[in-house]
Every structure is written in structure tokens, then in C-alpha cells.
Design a protein around this motif. Structure first.
Motif, short mmCIF file in Angstrom:
data_model
loop_
_atom_site.label_atom_id
_atom_site.label_comp_id
_atom_site.label_asym_id
_atom_site.label_seq_id
_atom_site.Cartn_x
_atom_site.Cartn_y
_atom_site.Cartn_z
N VAL A 1 30.39 50.27 54.98
CA VAL A 1 30.19 50.89 53.20
C VAL A 1 30.56 50.29 52.11
CG1 VAL A 1 28.21 51.54 51.14
CG2 VAL A 1 27.48 51.49 53.95
N ALA A 2 31.13 49.78 51.54
CA ALA A 2 32.21 49.89 50.37
C ALA A 2 31.74 48.75 49.55
CB ALA A 2 33.03 49.19 51.19
N CYS A 3 32.54 49.07 48.27
CA CYS A 3 32.51 47.82 46.92
C CYS A 3 33.13 47.08 46.81
CB CYS A 3 32.19 49.12 45.78
SG CYS A 3 33.43 49.79 45.30
N HIS A 4 34.35 47.31 47.70
CA HIS A 4 34.74 45.69 47.67
C HIS A 4 34.84 44.64 48.81
CE1 HIS A 4 36.84 49.66 46.56
NE2 HIS A 4 36.88 48.84 45.52
N VAL A 5 34.62 43.70 48.29
CA VAL A 5 34.23 42.81 48.81
C VAL A 5 35.49 42.20 50.66
CG1 VAL A 5 35.26 40.48 48.43
CG2 VAL A 5 33.01 40.55 49.86
#
Length: 235
Positions: A175-179
Motif C-alpha cells: 500500500v503506497a501513494c507512490h506508483v
């Protein structure tokens, strides 16, 4: 998007995914007269962390962050002092959690997932940033790329977590906000879940894996993961 198989372990990025980096904006407003310079600095920090790894080198993320601030300052004819660097480091380790973080973690824990973190930041003494944010105890383990001296998305960073947790890659979801982080994890055989924090969105390009889950709210994203895992478990 693919039809994900069941996973047992959810791995969270920390900076900007869990902890709110917009709290650094006042420093950039003071230094550059423009809070949006935070984004220029952070983009350079990510770029050079990956350049360092590709070059077979390593320096702790916090030291790199300070060096990049000096570089961005020089690029914009702004003198960065040692005090400015100290203030940056102090702010980084004191970032609060986003409001959707605890509800998401509580929901995933209640559903029976193992929760761990994987951060580019080096380990720090207690109280750690996650302890200060009040969410450290919601995780089973914490991992830092410092243990392999390579920054994400190098494959060794994801492999380190899989081996330490004793979980096959297919049993892990990043889970991350950076692709770039979800791309790295999916390329290592994991699932990828993207929370689209401001200035962060999916990349649609040939041969680039699209995240299995995408949502602007972390709690809603957790719900997607739970629902997909439940459905996969029934097949």
C-alpha cells in the motif's frame, strides 16, 4: 485491473502514505516564498534516492533529504543553512498521520491481516515517527531499506520483507501513494494498492502494472482489499 488472489500481509509505505508531508510546507514557504517547492524537493529526493541505488551507492534517507534541500536551494539561489537542515529533519520525524490512517489499519487488523511497514527512512530511536503519530502499535513489524542499503523500488527491498515474514510474494500487498512503489512491489510478485494522495495518481503506460486497488481514501482502499480477499478466498 487483475482479479487478486488472497493475501495475508499488507505492507505500508510510510512517508506521505501514512504520514502527512504537507506539514513541511511552512518551511518551504519560509525558505522559497512558495510552499509548493515542497513538491520539487520531494521529487528530487525520490529521483536521487533511486539514482544512488542504481549506482550501487547508499546514504541514509535523512542525509540525502538534507543534501537535496541544499541542492534545490542552490538551484533557486537560496542559501540553506545548517539550522534549516536541522529544522527539516525535525519536521520529518514529527509528521502526523492522515485522518484516514487509523480507521484503515483498524479495519484491516480486524479482518485478520498482518500489517507491517516498509520505509526508505532509516530506523530512528524511540519515539519513532510512527510512535509520535500514535500508530506504531497497530503494526506487527517495521522494516527499513537501510537493512539492505538500497532504496525502493529495488527488488531486494521487497524480497527482504517477504523473507523476514516467511510469506510468498503472492501473499503480500503493498500500500503506497507512490506508483513507483506499487510498480516495484507488483514486479516482485506482490499485489499493489495505490492511495491517491494529492499529487499522486496511477501511471497508465504499456508494460507498466496498474495497481490492483486504487482509492483516494485509505479506509476505503482497505475495504477494497478486504472485499477482494474475501471473494478470492471463496473461490
Amino acid at each position: 485491473m487483475s482479479d487478486p488472489a488472497p493475501v495475508s500481509t499488507i505492507v505500508f509505505d510510510v512517508n506521505e502514505t501514512l504520514l502527512d508531508i504537507t506539514t513541511l510546507e511552512p518551511l518551504f514557504e519560509r525558505l522559497f516564498g512558495d510552499a509548493a517547492m515542497l513538491r520539487a524537493w520531494f521529487a528530487e529526493l525520490v529521483l536521487y534516492s533511486q539514482a544512488v541505488t542504481l549506482s550501487g551507492k547508499y546514504t541514509p534517507f535523512g542525509e540525502l533529504a538534507g543534501g537535496i534541500l541544499r541542492m534545490v536551494g542552490e538551484n533557486n539561489s537560496v542559501a540553506i543553512t545548517d539550522a534549516d537542515i536541522s529544522e527539516l529533519k525535525s519536521l520529518i520525524v514529527s509528521m502526523p498521520a492522515y485522518v484516514d490512517v487509523k480507521p484503515a489499519l483498524d479495519r484491516l487488523r480486524a479482518a485478520g491481516f498482518q500489517l507491517v511497514t516498509l520505509t526508505n527512512s532509516a530506523p530512528s530511536p524511540s519515539p519513532t515517527p510512527l510512535e509520535k503519530a500514535g500508530i506504531a502499535g497497530l503494526f506487527d513489524r517495521h522494516f527499513s531499506v537501510a537493512d539492505v542499503e538500497k532504496f525502493k523500488p529495488h527488488p531486494d527491498t521487497y524480497d527482504m520483507v517477504a523473507k523476514a515474514m516467511g510469506v510468498e510474494p503472492s501473499g503480500l500487498c503493498m500500500v503506497a501513494c507512490h506508483v513507483w512503489d506499487t510498480i516495484g512491489a507488483q514486479s516482485a510478485g506482490w499485489q499493489g494498492a495505490l492511495v491517491t494522495r494529492p499529487n499522486n495518481n496511477a501511471l497508465h503506460a504499456p508494460n507498466v502494472p496498474t495497481p490492483d486497488f486504487i482509492n483516494s481514501d485509505l479506509a476505503a482502499l482497505a475495504g477494497q482489499i478486504i472485499d477482494a480477499n474475501t471473494a478470492a478466498g471463496k473461490e
